[in-house]
Enzyme design. Structure first.
Site, PDB file in Angstrom:
ATOM      1  N   GLU A 265      -4.266  14.661  13.214  1.00  0.00           N
ATOM      2  CA  GLU A 265      -5.650  14.206  13.354  1.00  0.00           C
ATOM      3  C   GLU A 265      -5.682  12.768  13.863  1.00  0.00           C
ATOM      4  OE1 GLU A 265      -9.492  12.599  11.306  1.00  0.00           O
ATOM      5  OE2 GLU A 265      -7.431  11.906  11.208  1.00  0.00           O
TER       6      GLU A 265
ATOM      7  N   ALA B  30      -2.923  14.893   8.634  1.00  0.00           N
ATOM      8  CA  ALA B  30      -3.265  13.486   8.878  1.00  0.00           C
ATOM      9  C   ALA B  30      -2.580  12.950  10.135  1.00  0.00           C
ATOM     10  CB  ALA B  30      -2.890  12.633   7.674  1.00  0.00           C
TER      11      ALA B  30
ATOM     12  N   GLU C  18       0.854  -1.188   0.000  1.00  0.00           N
ATOM     13  CA  GLU C  18       0.000   0.000   0.000  1.00  0.00           C
ATOM     14  C   GLU C  18       0.886   1.232   0.000  1.00  0.00           C
ATOM     15  OE1 GLU C  18      -3.781   1.509   2.550  1.00  0.00           O
ATOM     16  OE2 GLU C  18      -1.813   2.094   3.299  1.00  0.00           O
TER      17      GLU C  18
HETATM   18  P1  0O2 Z   1      -2.831   2.684   9.789  1.00  0.00           P
HETATM   19  O1  0O2 Z   1      -2.334   2.436  11.167  1.00  0.00           O
HETATM   20  O2  0O2 Z   1      -2.542   4.084   9.305  1.00  0.00           O
HETATM   21  O3  0O2 Z   1      -2.427   1.642   8.813  1.00  0.00           O
HETATM   22  P2  0O2 Z   1      -9.046  -1.018   4.247  1.00  0.00           P
HETATM   23  O4  0O2 Z   1      -7.581  -0.881   4.600  1.00  0.00           O
HETATM   24  O5  0O2 Z   1      -9.286  -1.007   2.756  1.00  0.00           O
HETATM   25  O6  0O2 Z   1      -9.713  -2.138   4.949  1.00  0.00           O
HETATM   26  P3  0O2 Z   1     -10.180   1.553   4.251  1.00  0.00           P
HETATM   27  O7  0O2 Z   1     -10.511   2.477   5.362  1.00  0.00           O
HETATM   28  O8  0O2 Z   1     -11.263   1.338   3.267  1.00  0.00           O
HETATM   29  O9  0O2 Z   1      -9.697   0.224   4.904  1.00  0.00           O
HETATM   30  O10 0O2 Z   1      -8.886   2.010   3.432  1.00  0.00           O
HETATM   31  P4  0O2 Z   1      -8.488   3.453   3.036  1.00  0.00           P
HETATM   32  O11 0O2 Z   1      -9.482   4.427   3.534  1.00  0.00           O
HETATM   33  O12 0O2 Z   1      -8.163   3.487   1.584  1.00  0.00           O
HETATM   34  O13 0O2 Z   1      -7.125   3.678   3.829  1.00  0.00           O
HETATM   35  C1  0O2 Z   1      -6.964   3.413   5.175  1.00  0.00           C
HETATM   36  C2  0O2 Z   1      -5.742   4.176   5.657  1.00  0.00           C
HETATM   37  O14 0O2 Z   1      -5.794   5.542   5.247  1.00  0.00           O
HETATM   38  C3  0O2 Z   1      -5.722   4.226   7.169  1.00  0.00           C
HETATM   39  O15 0O2 Z   1      -5.030   3.121   7.632  1.00  0.00           O
HETATM   40  C4  0O2 Z   1      -5.025   5.533   7.471  1.00  0.00           C
HETATM   41  O16 0O2 Z   1      -3.617   5.385   7.380  1.00  0.00           O
HETATM   42  C5  0O2 Z   1      -5.477   6.420   6.323  1.00  0.00           C
HETATM   43  N1  0O2 Z   1      -6.721   7.150   6.629  1.00  0.00           N
HETATM   44  C6  0O2 Z   1      -7.941   6.929   6.092  1.00  0.00           C
HETATM   45  N2  0O2 Z   1      -8.847   7.804   6.573  1.00  0.00           N
HETATM   46  C7  0O2 Z   1      -8.189   8.621   7.422  1.00  0.00           C
HETATM   47  C8  0O2 Z   1      -8.587   9.738   8.233  1.00  0.00           C
HETATM   48  O17 0O2 Z   1      -9.732  10.173   8.270  1.00  0.00           O
HETATM   49  N3  0O2 Z   1      -7.606  10.309   9.001  1.00  0.00           N
HETATM   50  C9  0O2 Z   1      -6.308   9.871   8.990  1.00  0.00           C
HETATM   51  N4  0O2 Z   1      -5.433  10.516   9.782  1.00  0.00           N
HETATM   52  N5  0O2 Z   1      -5.909   8.807   8.240  1.00  0.00           N
HETATM   53  C10 0O2 Z   1      -6.829   8.190   7.472  1.00  0.00           C
HETATM   54  P5  0O2 Z   1      -5.503   2.331   8.931  1.00  0.00           P
HETATM   55  O18 0O2 Z   1      -5.517   0.883   8.611  1.00  0.00           O
HETATM   56  O19 0O2 Z   1      -6.773   2.920   9.464  1.00  0.00           O
HETATM   57  O20 0O2 Z   1      -4.397   2.594   9.963  1.00  0.00           O
END
Ligand code: 0O2
Length: 225
Positions: free
Chosen positions: A179, A176, A164
């Site tokens: 937040e 980000a 990713e």
């Molecule tokens: P971490 O610890 O950062 O890895 P999926 O992964 O497909 O099951 P989703 O939510 O559909 O889940 O994927 P998406 O939205 O494409 O990407 C998820 C990642 O984007 C998150 O990873 C965060 O790193 C980032 N992200 C998404 N939305 C936000 C937000 O509102 N605020 C911030 N600060 N980061 C965001 P993880 O797995 O949640 O955590």
């Protein structure tokens, strides 16, 4: 790879959901090494592209690169939250962000430039692209997300691995990161008014991003004439 000392045997057995623990851990560890290889492959590609760009145009599109391998508890949490089976096959199939790279660029245009240069390479397969810059998340979050597959070369041949990649500007990353910490500290329960204020910050930061890009372009143009 699994830090057994941090978990009780019961927990690990529970994680592996009935599969034979030692076998599960060995397979898991091998798999994690492959994800780590995926990170290295992509990181090297990005560094080479950045250096090439610098030598051609005297300018680095990439400000910095961060990478991380998702922790075992975080993988387990995610697979359980999705209500899926806890097995290597299920994790492999459903968790696509075990290998994660964050590319911080100076300007918005650089984000698309870097994404284009990387995905044009013949050994890269784009599995998913989500443009949260053009379509920000309800929180205000902006970033370009790619899931790509890159071959990791073992003695037995290439193994395609998903990585990713989150690409964003310094300003988007500033928002980000803070937040994420604010939500984490409050256990994700941010009041509506604070949520709105955070969203407003994201919008203001976005205005700054475009303004800085315009200034950069104007200076470039002036230097050329
Ligand atoms: P971490 O610890 O950062 O890895 P999926 O992964 O497909 O099951 P989703 O939510 O559909 O889940 O994927 P998406 O939205 O494409 O990407 C998820 C990642 O984007 C998150 O990873 C965060 O790193 C980032 N992200 C998404 N939305 C936000 C937000 O509102 N605020 C911030 N600060 N980061 C965001 P993880 O797995 O949640 O955590």
């Amino acid at each position: 790879m699994i830090d057994e000392t941090r978990y009780s045997i019961d927990e690990l057995v529970d994680f592996a959901e009935g599969s034979e623990l030692e076998r599960f851990m060995k397979k898991f560890s091998t798999r994690m090494q492959l994800y780590s290889g995926g990170i290295k492959e992509i990181r090297t590609k990005l560094e080479i592209l950045d250096e090439e760009f610098k030598s051609k145009f005297s300018y680095n599109p990439i400000h910095n690169i961060e990478s991380r391998l998702k922790t075992v508890p975080s993988i387990m949490q995610k697979i359980k939250a999705k209500g899926l089976e806890v097995s290597i096959d299920s994790i492999t199939e459903n968790i696509t962000d075990i290998a994660g790279i964050r590319v911080i660029c100076n300007y918005i245009d650089d984000i698309y430039r870097v994404a284009e240069m990387l995905t044009a390479q013949h050994d890269i397969t784009v599995l998913q692209m989500r443009d949260y810059i053009k379509n920000p998340k309800p929180s205000g979050y902006k970033s370009l997300h790619l899931i790509v597959e890159v071959p990791v070369f073992l003695s037995t041949g290439p193994v395609p691995m998903p990585v990713e990649i989150q690409i964003r500007t310094i300003a988007m990353d500033f928002w980000a990161s803070l937040e994420h910490k604010l939500k984490y500290k409050t256990n994700n329960a941010v009041d509506d008014d604070l949520h709105e204020r955070l969203k407003k910050c994201a919008e203001e930061i976005s205005v700054l991003d475009y303004e800085m890009q315009d200034i950069h372009a104007a200076i470039n143009l002036r230097n050329k004439t």
